[in-house]
Design a protein around this motif. Structure first.
Motif, PDB file in Angstrom:
ATOM      1  N   PHE A  34       0.018 -12.204  -4.004  1.00 47.02           N
ATOM      2  CA  PHE A  34      -0.586 -10.964  -3.534  1.00 47.02           C
ATOM      3  C   PHE A  34       0.471  -9.872  -3.462  1.00 47.02           C
ATOM      4  CE2 PHE A  34       0.588 -13.533   0.120  1.00 47.02           C
ATOM      5  CZ  PHE A  34       1.308 -12.655   0.912  1.00 47.02           C
ATOM      6  N   GLN A  35      -0.013  -8.660  -3.459  1.00 49.73           N
ATOM      7  CA  GLN A  35       0.839  -7.478  -3.483  1.00 49.73           C
ATOM      8  C   GLN A  35       1.022  -6.942  -2.075  1.00 49.73           C
ATOM      9  OE1 GLN A  35      -0.800  -4.251  -5.724  1.00 49.73           O
ATOM     10  NE2 GLN A  35       1.159  -3.224  -6.022  1.00 49.73           N
ATOM     11  N   ILE A  36       2.231  -6.500  -1.770  1.00 49.03           N
ATOM     12  CA  ILE A  36       2.544  -5.939  -0.462  1.00 49.03           C
ATOM     13  C   ILE A  36       2.992  -4.501  -0.648  1.00 49.03           C
ATOM     14  CG2 ILE A  36       4.005  -6.116   1.588  1.00 49.03           C
ATOM     15  CD1 ILE A  36       4.231  -9.065   1.130  1.00 49.03           C
ATOM     16  N   LEU A  37       2.381  -3.601   0.133  1.00 49.86           N
ATOM     17  CA  LEU A  37       2.709  -2.185   0.052  1.00 49.86           C
ATOM     18  C   LEU A  37       3.174  -1.689   1.406  1.00 49.86           C
ATOM     19  CD1 LEU A  37      -0.121  -2.729  -1.721  1.00 49.86           C
ATOM     20  CD2 LEU A  37       0.334  -0.373  -2.396  1.00 49.86           C
ATOM     21  N   LYS A  38       4.109  -0.767   1.388  1.00 48.15           N
ATOM     22  CA  LYS A  38       4.589  -0.125   2.607  1.00 48.15           C
ATOM     23  C   LYS A  38       4.124   1.326   2.570  1.00 48.15           C
ATOM     24  CE  LYS A  38       8.982   0.249   2.838  1.00 48.15           C
ATOM     25  NZ  LYS A  38      10.408  -0.119   2.964  1.00 48.15           N
ATOM     26  N   LEU A  39       3.203   1.685   3.478  1.00 49.82           N
ATOM     27  CA  LEU A  39       2.561   3.002   3.433  1.00 49.82           C
ATOM     28  C   LEU A  39       2.611   3.661   4.800  1.00 49.82           C
ATOM     29  CD1 LEU A  39      -0.686   2.020   1.477  1.00 49.82           C
ATOM     30  CD2 LEU A  39       1.370   3.063   0.507  1.00 49.82           C
ATOM     31  N   ARG A  40       2.445   4.958   4.776  1.00 48.68           N
ATOM     32  CA  ARG A  40       2.276   5.679   6.023  1.00 48.68           C
ATOM     33  C   ARG A  40       0.863   5.435   6.556  1.00 48.68           C
ATOM     34  NH1 ARG A  40       5.845   9.085   7.772  1.00 48.68           N
ATOM     35  NH2 ARG A  40       4.267  10.138   9.046  1.00 48.68           N
ATOM     36  N   ILE A  58       0.471  -3.155   3.932  1.00 51.81           N
ATOM     37  CA  ILE A  58      -0.840  -3.477   3.377  1.00 51.81           C
ATOM     38  C   ILE A  58      -0.697  -4.632   2.405  1.00 51.81           C
ATOM     39  CG2 ILE A  58      -2.825  -2.608   2.096  1.00 51.81           C
ATOM     40  CD1 ILE A  58      -2.476  -1.265   4.769  1.00 51.81           C
ATOM     41  N   CYS A  59      -1.555  -5.628   2.553  1.00 48.55           N
ATOM     42  CA  CYS A  59      -1.592  -6.757   1.625  1.00 48.55           C
ATOM     43  C   CYS A  59      -2.895  -6.711   0.835  1.00 48.55           C
ATOM     44  CB  CYS A  59      -1.489  -8.085   2.368  1.00 48.55           C
ATOM     45  SG  CYS A  59       0.091  -8.343   3.185  1.00 48.55           S
ATOM     46  N   GLN A  60      -2.797  -6.881  -0.477  1.00 51.09           N
ATOM     47  CA  GLN A  60      -3.975  -6.896  -1.334  1.00 51.09           C
ATOM     48  C   GLN A  60      -3.690  -7.770  -2.542  1.00 51.09           C
ATOM     49  OE1 GLN A  60      -4.220  -2.664  -1.872  1.00 51.09           O
ATOM     50  NE2 GLN A  60      -3.049  -2.709  -3.779  1.00 51.09           N
ATOM     51  N   LYS A  61      -4.713  -7.987  -3.354  1.00 53.61           N
ATOM     52  CA  LYS A  61      -4.566  -8.848  -4.518  1.00 53.61           C
ATOM     53  C   LYS A  61      -3.570  -8.250  -5.494  1.00 53.61           C
ATOM     54  CE  LYS A  61      -7.435 -11.568  -7.675  1.00 53.61           C
ATOM     55  NZ  LYS A  61      -8.824 -11.793  -8.152  1.00 53.61           N
ATOM     56  N   ILE A  95      -5.369   4.509 -17.007  1.00 56.99           N
ATOM     57  CA  ILE A  95      -6.130   3.583 -16.151  1.00 56.99           C
ATOM     58  C   ILE A  95      -5.493   3.530 -14.778  1.00 56.99           C
ATOM     59  CG2 ILE A  95      -6.859   1.196 -15.852  1.00 56.99           C
ATOM     60  CD1 ILE A  95      -6.828   0.889 -18.875  1.00 56.99           C
ATOM     61  N   GLU A  96      -6.261   3.826 -13.795  1.00 58.65           N
ATOM     62  CA  GLU A  96      -5.797   3.731 -12.415  1.00 58.65           C
ATOM     63  C   GLU A  96      -6.673   2.728 -11.675  1.00 58.65           C
ATOM     64  OE1 GLU A  96      -5.764   7.533 -10.661  1.00 58.65           O
ATOM     65  OE2 GLU A  96      -4.224   8.346 -11.991  1.00 58.65           O
ATOM     66  N   PRO A  97      -6.310   1.449 -11.753  1.00 58.45           N
ATOM     67  CA  PRO A  97      -7.155   0.412 -11.128  1.00 58.45           C
ATOM     68  C   PRO A  97      -7.245   0.598  -9.630  1.00 58.45           C
ATOM     69  CG  PRO A  97      -5.004  -0.489 -11.716  1.00 58.45           C
ATOM     70  CD  PRO A  97      -5.057   0.886 -12.306  1.00 58.45           C
ATOM     71  N   SER A  98      -8.436   0.359  -9.081  1.00 57.58           N
ATOM     72  CA  SER A  98      -8.625   0.452  -7.637  1.00 57.58           C
ATOM     73  C   SER A  98      -8.027  -0.770  -6.966  1.00 57.58           C
ATOM     74  CB  SER A  98     -10.123   0.539  -7.314  1.00 57.58           C
ATOM     75  OG  SER A  98     -10.799  -0.607  -7.822  1.00 57.58           O
ATOM     76  N   PRO A  99      -7.632  -0.669  -5.702  1.00 60.18           N
ATOM     77  CA  PRO A  99      -7.035  -1.810  -4.995  1.00 60.18           C
ATOM     78  C   PRO A  99      -7.981  -3.002  -4.971  1.00 60.18           C
ATOM     79  CG  PRO A  99      -6.753   0.218  -3.759  1.00 60.18           C
ATOM     80  CD  PRO A  99      -7.683   0.534  -4.869  1.00 60.18           C
ATOM     81  N   GLN A 100      -7.456  -4.176  -5.239  1.00 55.85           N
ATOM     82  CA  GLN A 100      -8.257  -5.392  -5.275  1.00 55.85           C
ATOM     83  C   GLN A 100      -8.080  -6.172  -3.972  1.00 55.85           C
ATOM     84  OE1 GLN A 100     -10.437  -6.153  -7.784  1.00 55.85           O
ATOM     85  NE2 GLN A 100      -9.855  -4.080  -8.442  1.00 55.85           N
ATOM     86  N   PRO A 101      -9.173  -6.563  -3.335  1.00 56.80           N
ATOM     87  CA  PRO A 101      -9.064  -7.270  -2.047  1.00 56.80           C
ATOM     88  C   PRO A 101      -8.781  -8.748  -2.222  1.00 56.80           C
ATOM     89  CG  PRO A 101     -11.363  -6.941  -2.615  1.00 56.80           C
ATOM     90  CD  PRO A 101     -10.567  -6.277  -3.709  1.00 56.80           C
ATOM     91  N   LEU A 102      -8.362  -9.362  -1.120  1.00 55.41           N
ATOM     92  CA  LEU A 102      -8.152 -10.805  -1.054  1.00 55.41           C
ATOM     93  C   LEU A 102      -9.337 -11.470  -0.362  1.00 55.41           C
ATOM     94  CD1 LEU A 102      -4.438 -10.697   0.119  1.00 55.41           C
ATOM     95  CD2 LEU A 102      -5.202 -11.487  -2.116  1.00 55.41           C
ATOM     96  N   THR A 103      -9.441 -12.775  -0.491  1.00 58.47           N
ATOM     97  CA  THR A 103     -10.496 -13.491   0.225  1.00 58.47           C
ATOM     98  C   THR A 103     -10.171 -13.525   1.718  1.00 58.47           C
ATOM     99  OG1 THR A 103      -9.415 -15.632  -0.035  1.00 58.47           O
ATOM    100  CG2 THR A 103     -10.897 -14.934  -1.797  1.00 58.47           C
ATOM    101  N   VAL A 104     -11.197 -13.748   2.523  1.00 61.38           N
ATOM    102  CA  VAL A 104     -11.003 -13.803   3.967  1.00 61.38           C
ATOM    103  C   VAL A 104     -10.116 -14.988   4.349  1.00 61.38           C
ATOM    104  CG1 VAL A 104     -12.186 -14.090   6.175  1.00 61.38           C
ATOM    105  CG2 VAL A 104     -13.181 -12.623   4.427  1.00 61.38           C
ATOM    106  N   MET A 105     -10.256 -16.110   3.646  1.00 61.14           N
ATOM    107  CA  MET A 105      -9.421 -17.276   3.936  1.00 61.14           C
ATOM    108  C   MET A 105      -7.951 -16.969   3.675  1.00 61.14           C
ATOM    109  SD  MET A 105     -11.300 -19.571   5.209  1.00 61.14           S
ATOM    110  CE  MET A 105     -10.114 -20.902   5.163  1.00 61.14           C
ATOM    111  N   LYS A 106      -7.669 -16.254   2.575  1.00 64.26           N
ATOM    112  CA  LYS A 106      -6.290 -15.892   2.284  1.00 64.26           C
ATOM    113  C   LYS A 106      -5.764 -14.904   3.319  1.00 64.26           C
ATOM    114  CE  LYS A 106      -2.560 -16.009  -0.176  1.00 64.26           C
ATOM    115  NZ  LYS A 106      -1.761 -17.257  -0.257  1.00 64.26           N
ATOM    116  N   ALA A 107      -6.638 -13.983   3.753  1.00 65.91           N
ATOM    117  CA  ALA A 107      -6.222 -13.018   4.779  1.00 65.91           C
ATOM    118  C   ALA A 107      -5.865 -13.721   6.079  1.00 65.91           C
ATOM    119  CB  ALA A 107      -7.342 -12.002   5.009  1.00 65.91           C
TER     120      ALA A 107
END
Length: 505
Positions: A34-40, A58-61, A95-107
């Protein structure tokens, strides 16, 4: 298994800690998973409502196009065909792909690592520094439709003392307004089909304020519900927020006995009263399981001894209860306070009812307890005070004991009859105290419900009707904030779930 989980949490903490310190790195991939982002915080509107820390993680797929192997393959093939590479690069830029979510179990797994790494009681992860709040984007695949799950540390000084967990859910799928048809397009389609120049737009919305909920993937059903229907004209756009000029209709459905209702305790007290009334009517009583483990006779004896001790130290019991009434609001801070229902001016009979109601489990319990009380009164060991408007048989015996000896036969149905009258007196005062205190009714309005000239069965029936009305009012106050505004200024549609026909105030 436990040591492996702790090791994973420790590794995740070390990674996040180094990631926080890097100033030039705002995103990375963790274990190709999964991808990790550091955001305001203010860049994520949903998260900013719950989090005060300026920076969040932020964690996302993981985005496959950000994978290092893919990038190396693209660089490796670039020297063979520069033109194709340029075209591919232009396509990637477009192409600007939208953020992809993770499953609830992975979260949940990610949040488990986070909370374990911040827990000072877990060996191997102690003395860790506080991390930025962590939020995981979820795919809403669970029954609760979870959109976000988050965790934020609570610090005492520089030490982590706890973790706050968040869960943001949505009943329906998240909708991107930009992907919807616009209002102008809807109007044009309407004109094409109906060939008319006259057109009006109206908006409607429904908000569920109280009802069935999902907790830990379990549906908690509720027969009570509160919904608000909003209607307005002159719609400006699709999915717009209802304007303040909207017409609101409040729909309330109250089912007595709902465990989530703030009146559930009062309802159980009323049910015990009903069981006594049914016992008088049929000759058989179905005893409700006692709330107290101590027997009724022991509670009664302890109460009588307490009254005797108070009589030796102070003869002014009403003054003492007034002092208690002033102190109680300062110490009790519940989420919802039935302060006007929880009276502090109970007289002797009402205090006795409270103890017997929670401990009586048989006919013999009632008889033995009342015999003990009447014997104490006859011997002059206590001279308790009672309200001047008390109407129960025991209250009359207490007044009689002040002047002369008393003698009563506690045989047959007399004990149940006396206990039922005690409960009727007490609950009536509770309800009247609330309704008059909130300026919702006057004594003249309540005459029908307070009449003692009818038989006991009818008195219980009228008290149940008053309870239905009170439950609706208290539910409004709990979930709408102000009962007077909802009662006097809002049109309420009441759907009372009751088999009996209730009189309206």
């Amino acid at each position: 298994m436990a040591s492996r989980t702790v090791a994973s949490a420790r590794g995740f903490f070390d990674f996040l800690q180094s990631f926080q310190k890097e100033e030039n790195n705002n995103h990375c991939i963790y274990e190709d998973d999964f991808q990790i982002l550091k955001l305001r915080r203010d860049t994520v509107p949903v998260v900013s409502k719950y989090c005060e820390n300026p920076m969040v993680i932020i964690c996302q797929k993981a985005d496959p196009k950000s994978n290092g192997n893919d990038e190396s393959k693209m660089n490796e093939s670039s020297h063979t065909d520069d033109e194709d590479h340029a075209n591919d690069e232009n396509d990637v830029d477009q192409i600007e792909p939208s953020p992809q979510p993770l499953t609830v179990m992975k979260a949940r797994q990610i949040l488990s690592w986070y909370t374990l790494s911040q827990n000072p009681c877990v060996s191997g992860v102690a003395n860790n520094a506080a991390l930025h709040p962590l939020w995981v984007r979820c795919d809403m695949s669970d029954p609760a439709k979870t959109m976000w799950m988050g965790a934020e540390t609570v610090c005492t000084g520089t030490n982590v003392s706890g973790v706050i967990l968040y869960s943001i859910t949505s009943k329906d799928s998240a909708v991107n307004k930009e992907a919807l048809i616009t209002l102008d397009e809807v109007k044009r389609e309407h004109k094409k089909r109906h060939h008319t120049s006259l057109m009006q737009t109206k908006g409607t919305a429904r908000f569920n304020l109280f009802g069935s909920t999902v907790v830990e993937n379990t549906l908690i059903k509720s027969q009570s519900s509160i919904t608000v229907d909003l209607n307005w004209s002159h719609v400006d756009g699709v999915l717009e927020t209802p304007p303040l000029s909207s017409t609101a209709t409040l729909n309330i459905r109250v089912a007595t006995g709902d465990l989530r209702s703030p009146m559930s305790d009062m309802y159980r007290e009323l049910e015990f009263l009903q069981s006594l009334a049914d016992g008088l009517r049929t000759g058989e009583t179905e005893w409700i399981e006692p709330l107290e483990s101590t027997s009724a006779i022991k509670l009664t004896k302890a109460y009588l001894e307490e009254i005797q001790d108070i009589a030796k130290t102070s003869q002014d019991r009403p003054t003492k209860t007034e002092d208690t009434k002033e102190v109680k609001p300062e110490t009790d801070t519940p989420i919802f306070s039935l302060s006007l229902l929880e009276r502090s001016d109970f007289d002797f009979v009402e205090e006795l009812w409270v103890r017997l109601r929670k401990s009586v489990a048989s006919y013999q319990d009632i008889t033995d307890s009342l015999k003990l009380v009447i014997g104490t009164l006859s011997n002059g060991q206590i001279k308790p005070w009672i309200h001047k408007d008390s109407n129960s048989s025991l209250s009359k015996l207490i007044l009689q004991s002040h002047k002369q000896q008393i003698d009563v036969s506690l045989t047959g149905l007399t004990p149940i009859h006396m206990l039922l009258e005690m409960g009727l007196d007490k609950i009536r005062k509770d309800y009247v105290n609330y309704l008059i205190g909130e300026e919702l009714a006057t004594l003249n309005h309540l005459c029908y419900y307070l009449s003692t000239e009818v038989d006991l069965q009818e008195q219980v029936s009228r008290l149940r009707k008053l309870h239905h009305l009170l439950e609706t009012t208290v539910t409004c106050r709990t979930f709408l904030g102000c009962v007077q505004n909802t009662t006097k200024r809002t049109h309420m549609t009441r759907n009372m779930n009751s088999s009996s026909k209730s009189n309206q105030l």
